[in-house]
Design an enzyme around this catalytic site. Structure first.
Site, PDB file in Angstrom:
ATOM      1  N   SER A  50     -16.030 -15.469   7.944  1.00 24.00           N
ATOM      2  CA  SER A  50     -16.047 -14.266   8.787  1.00 24.00           C
ATOM      3  C   SER A  50     -16.442 -13.099   7.897  1.00 24.00           C
ATOM      4  O   SER A  50     -16.287 -13.151   6.667  1.00 24.00           O
ATOM      5  CB  SER A  50     -14.680 -14.042   9.438  1.00 24.00           C
ATOM      6  OG  SER A  50     -13.654 -14.079   8.480  1.00 24.00           O
ATOM      7  N   GLU A 104     -16.496  -8.788   7.350  1.00 22.74           N
ATOM      8  CA  GLU A 104     -15.903  -7.507   7.746  1.00 22.74           C
ATOM      9  C   GLU A 104     -16.891  -6.376   7.495  1.00 22.74           C
ATOM     10  O   GLU A 104     -17.518  -6.322   6.434  1.00 22.74           O
ATOM     11  CB  GLU A 104     -14.613  -7.280   6.952  1.00 22.74           C
ATOM     12  CG  GLU A 104     -13.887  -6.009   7.363  1.00 22.74           C
ATOM     13  CD  GLU A 104     -12.493  -5.929   6.765  1.00 22.74           C
ATOM     14  OE1 GLU A 104     -11.715  -6.898   6.888  1.00 22.74           O
ATOM     15  OE2 GLU A 104     -12.195  -4.886   6.159  1.00 22.74           O
ATOM     16  N   ASP A 137      -2.334   2.890   6.845  1.00 22.00           N
ATOM     17  CA  ASP A 137      -1.704   3.639   5.765  1.00 22.00           C
ATOM     18  C   ASP A 137      -1.361   5.044   6.241  1.00 22.00           C
ATOM     19  O   ASP A 137      -1.937   5.542   7.202  1.00 22.00           O
ATOM     20  CB  ASP A 137      -2.646   3.667   4.555  1.00 22.00           C
ATOM     21  CG  ASP A 137      -2.701   2.299   3.894  1.00 22.00           C
ATOM     22  OD1 ASP A 137      -1.613   1.741   3.627  1.00 22.00           O
ATOM     23  OD2 ASP A 137      -3.802   1.770   3.692  1.00 22.00           O
ATOM     24  N   PHE A 177     -10.473   0.980  -5.244  1.00 16.67           N
ATOM     25  CA  PHE A 177      -9.912   0.318  -4.042  1.00 16.67           C
ATOM     26  C   PHE A 177      -8.668  -0.465  -4.421  1.00 16.67           C
ATOM     27  O   PHE A 177      -7.656  -0.432  -3.731  1.00 16.67           O
ATOM     28  CB  PHE A 177     -10.889  -0.716  -3.477  1.00 16.67           C
ATOM     29  CG  PHE A 177     -12.012  -0.165  -2.653  1.00 16.67           C
ATOM     30  CD1 PHE A 177     -11.950   1.085  -2.077  1.00 16.67           C
ATOM     31  CD2 PHE A 177     -13.156  -0.941  -2.442  1.00 16.67           C
ATOM     32  CE1 PHE A 177     -13.005   1.573  -1.312  1.00 16.67           C
ATOM     33  CE2 PHE A 177     -14.211  -0.462  -1.685  1.00 16.67           C
ATOM     34  CZ  PHE A 177     -14.129   0.798  -1.130  1.00 16.67           C
ATOM     35  N   HIS A 210     -12.964 -14.884   4.381  1.00 18.75           N
ATOM     36  CA  HIS A 210     -13.274 -13.614   5.054  1.00 18.75           C
ATOM     37  C   HIS A 210     -13.910 -12.708   4.002  1.00 18.75           C
ATOM     38  O   HIS A 210     -13.294 -12.423   2.969  1.00 18.75           O
ATOM     39  CB  HIS A 210     -11.977 -12.984   5.584  1.00 18.75           C
ATOM     40  CG  HIS A 210     -12.176 -11.708   6.337  1.00 18.75           C
ATOM     41  ND1 HIS A 210     -12.649 -11.659   7.639  1.00 18.75           N
ATOM     42  CD2 HIS A 210     -11.954 -10.420   5.974  1.00 18.75           C
ATOM     43  CE1 HIS A 210     -12.715 -10.408   8.045  1.00 18.75           C
ATOM     44  NE2 HIS A 210     -12.306  -9.626   7.053  1.00 18.75           N
TER      45      HIS A 210
HETATM   46  P1  FAD Z   1       3.022  -4.217   8.040  1.00 12.48           P
HETATM   47  O1  FAD Z   1       2.928  -5.670   8.234  1.00 12.48           O
HETATM   48  O2  FAD Z   1       3.654  -3.404   9.116  1.00 12.48           O
HETATM   49  O3  FAD Z   1       3.789  -3.989   6.669  1.00 12.48           O
HETATM   50  C1  FAD Z   1       3.704  -2.750   5.964  1.00 12.48           C
HETATM   51  C2  FAD Z   1       4.927  -2.547   5.096  1.00 12.48           C
HETATM   52  O4  FAD Z   1       6.057  -2.289   5.921  1.00 12.48           O
HETATM   53  C3  FAD Z   1       5.305  -3.765   4.246  1.00 12.48           C
HETATM   54  O5  FAD Z   1       5.773  -3.291   3.005  1.00 12.48           O
HETATM   55  C4  FAD Z   1       6.401  -4.430   5.038  1.00 12.48           C
HETATM   56  O6  FAD Z   1       7.300  -5.138   4.199  1.00 12.48           O
HETATM   57  C5  FAD Z   1       7.091  -3.234   5.700  1.00 12.48           C
HETATM   58  N1  FAD Z   1       7.640  -3.570   7.027  1.00 12.48           N
HETATM   59  C6  FAD Z   1       7.054  -4.332   7.977  1.00 12.48           C
HETATM   60  N2  FAD Z   1       7.811  -4.394   9.081  1.00 12.48           N
HETATM   61  C7  FAD Z   1       8.915  -3.628   8.816  1.00 12.48           C
HETATM   62  C8  FAD Z   1      10.057  -3.267   9.569  1.00 12.48           C
HETATM   63  N3  FAD Z   1      10.263  -3.719  10.822  1.00 12.48           N
HETATM   64  N4  FAD Z   1      10.968  -2.434   8.997  1.00 12.48           N
HETATM   65  C9  FAD Z   1      10.787  -1.968   7.735  1.00 12.48           C
HETATM   66  N5  FAD Z   1       9.704  -2.284   6.968  1.00 12.48           N
HETATM   67  C10 FAD Z   1       8.797  -3.097   7.511  1.00 12.48           C
HETATM   68  N6  FAD Z   1      -6.128  -0.190   7.161  1.00 12.48           N
HETATM   69  C11 FAD Z   1      -6.740   0.625   8.042  1.00 12.48           C
HETATM   70  O7  FAD Z   1      -6.374   1.810   8.156  1.00 12.48           O
HETATM   71  N7  FAD Z   1      -7.788   0.199   8.822  1.00 12.48           N
HETATM   72  C12 FAD Z   1      -8.242  -1.075   8.778  1.00 12.48           C
HETATM   73  O8  FAD Z   1      -9.180  -1.437   9.503  1.00 12.48           O
HETATM   74  C13 FAD Z   1      -7.616  -1.976   7.848  1.00 12.48           C
HETATM   75  N8  FAD Z   1      -8.024  -3.280   7.765  1.00 12.48           N
HETATM   76  C14 FAD Z   1      -7.351  -4.129   6.916  1.00 12.48           C
HETATM   77  C15 FAD Z   1      -7.734  -5.488   6.899  1.00 12.48           C
HETATM   78  C16 FAD Z   1      -7.084  -6.382   6.054  1.00 12.48           C
HETATM   79  C17 FAD Z   1      -7.488  -7.839   6.072  1.00 12.48           C
HETATM   80  C18 FAD Z   1      -6.051  -5.917   5.181  1.00 12.48           C
HETATM   81  C19 FAD Z   1      -5.382  -6.867   4.235  1.00 12.48           C
HETATM   82  C20 FAD Z   1      -5.659  -4.578   5.212  1.00 12.48           C
HETATM   83  C21 FAD Z   1      -6.296  -3.680   6.074  1.00 12.48           C
HETATM   84  N9  FAD Z   1      -5.913  -2.333   6.157  1.00 12.48           N
HETATM   85  C22 FAD Z   1      -6.550  -1.488   7.055  1.00 12.48           C
HETATM   86  C23 FAD Z   1      -4.860  -1.803   5.288  1.00 12.48           C
HETATM   87  C24 FAD Z   1      -3.442  -1.882   5.935  1.00 12.48           C
HETATM   88  O9  FAD Z   1      -3.391  -1.068   7.070  1.00 12.48           O
HETATM   89  C25 FAD Z   1      -2.467  -1.423   4.888  1.00 12.48           C
HETATM   90  O10 FAD Z   1      -2.423  -2.325   3.832  1.00 12.48           O
HETATM   91  C26 FAD Z   1      -1.054  -1.102   5.373  1.00 12.48           C
HETATM   92  O11 FAD Z   1      -0.356  -0.406   4.350  1.00 12.48           O
HETATM   93  C27 FAD Z   1      -0.230  -2.313   5.713  1.00 12.48           C
HETATM   94  O12 FAD Z   1      -0.601  -2.832   6.900  1.00 12.48           O
HETATM   95  P2  FAD Z   1       0.124  -4.156   7.493  1.00 12.48           P
HETATM   96  O13 FAD Z   1      -0.537  -4.409   8.768  1.00 12.48           O
HETATM   97  O14 FAD Z   1       0.218  -5.213   6.503  1.00 12.48           O
HETATM   98  O15 FAD Z   1       1.613  -3.551   7.747  1.00 12.48           O
END
Ligand code: FAD
Length: 304
Positions: free
Chosen positions: A22, A24, A116, A226, A276
């Site tokens: 895939s 991105e 973020d 990055f 990916h």
């Molecule tokens: P989560 O899974 O919510 O976790 C984030 C943090 O919060 C972790 O430390 C976790 O332990 C903690 N946490 C989770 N759930 C809870 C809870 N219920 N209570 C307390 N703490 C909790 N960013 C963008 O802005 N746009 C994009 O398009 C984008 N694409 C991405 C694609 C990939 C493949 C990856 C790996 C990252 C991407 N990111 C993107 C970055 C991502 O948004 C950041 O890394 C963000 O900080 C974490 O997102 P997450 O979905 O893993 O968050």
């Protein structure tokens, strides 16, 4: 005029090799970037990706551009788009509106992320009042709104805000329990990090595909920056290999192709079959790496 990709090609070039790839992309800001993106899509499409994903800028800053790019992929190519979506700086209702618009446009795959903090990585994350707090909450919201395929993020070196791997794996489990069926990893440069993470994930009873995210290093300085922001380590050997090449694009490209090939072939040799690619909207390196994996273009008709 932008290239138009015929829908006549069979999207099975990768599948024939037993591999799933895939790509991105990020939504372009300018006309020139738009041209580059569509040339890259035209070049990579015949390799038969399972899906192509389009990122969502911090704080929803690319909301319209992400949507437009995804829609154009749907209407002008036979590719399956996956739209990234985040929780930050929006209420649940606002995010749900974006989701409904995707569903109406025919998008069936969402990459659900927390995103973020709007102030930038490193700032303290505060959920938006009335918004989805974490990615697991967004996944649950998506499940309520439609029958989407949902991918989420995973972190071989753990998410920078997680206190440890246990907390990180709990977060991943919550996303899967809420309905995610695939995790895509943050990029990494040392394959052992991925395999160690995979062992932890499997030991925790998680059995969904953990697809390695591959960042071919086109520009070392940029990749390093990055990585610093994303919590991915940059080994000294990688820095050494790019040493002295800041102004030597041609050699840098050769080195980059070699390194990415080494990484991907190393993963494939140990049984990894899904990849990916973070393309940075450029086709060249990714195309070459796929070629080395044995993936050849299916018959295409691309009108430039
Ligand atoms: P989560 O899974 O919510 O976790 C984030 C943090 O919060 C972790 O430390 C976790 O332990 C903690 N946490 C989770 N759930 C809870 C809870 N219920 N209570 C307390 N703490 C909790 N960013 C963008 O802005 N746009 C994009 O398009 C984008 N694409 C991405 C694609 C990939 C493949 C990856 C790996 C990252 C991407 N990111 C993107 C970055 C991502 O948004 C950041 O890394 C963000 O900080 C974490 O997102 P997450 O979905 O893993 O968050």
């Amino acid at each position: 005029m932008s290239p138009v990709i015929s829908s006549e090609f069979a999207p099975s070039a990768a599948a024939k090799r037993g591999l799933r790839i895939s790509f991105e992309f990020f939504p372009p800001k300018t006309e020139e970037m738009e041209r580059t993106l569509w040339e890259s899509i035209a070049r990579l499409a015949p390799l038969g990706p399972s899906f192509v994903s389009v990122t969502y800028g911090a704080g929803g800053s690319t909301r319209e551009r992400t949507h437009a790019t995804v829609k154009r992929i749907l209407s002008e190519t036979p590719l399956v788009p996956a739209a990234h979506l985040t929780c930050v700086a929006a209420t649940q209702e606002e995010v749900d509106d974006v989701v409904r618009a995707y569903a109406a446009a025919g998008v069936q795959h969402i990459v659900a992320l927390r995103g973020d903090p709007p102030e930038g990585i490193g700032a303290k994350y505060e959920p938006h009042p009335g918004g989805y707090a974490y990615a697991c909450d967004l996944v649950a919201g998506l499940r309520r709104l439609g029958d989407f395929e949902i991918s989420v993020a995973a972190f071989p070196e753990k998410h920078p805000e997680s206190a440890g791997f246990d907390q990180d794996l709990d977060a991943l489990k919550r996303k899967i329990d809420a309905g995610a069926s695939r995790a895509i990893t943050q990029f990494f440069f040392t394959n052992d990090l991925y395999f160690r993470f995979l062992d932890r994930v499997r030991a925790a009873g998680i059995d969904i595909p953990i697809v390695p995210g591959i960042l071919p290093v086109q520009n070392f300085k940029q990749a390093k920056s990055f990585a610093e922001r994303a919590g991915a380590s940059v080994p000294q050997w990688l820095a050494d290999r790019f040493e002295g090449l800041d102004d030597d694009v041609a050699t840098r490209r050769l080195v980059a192709a070699h390194l990415a090939a080494e990484q991907v072939l190393g993963l494939a040799a140990q049984g990894v079959s899904d990849f990916h690619f973070y393309t940075m909207n450029r086709a060249e390196l990714v195309y070459a790496i796929c070629h080395l994996l044995g993936i050849r273009p299916a018959a295409t008709r691309v009108a430039a």
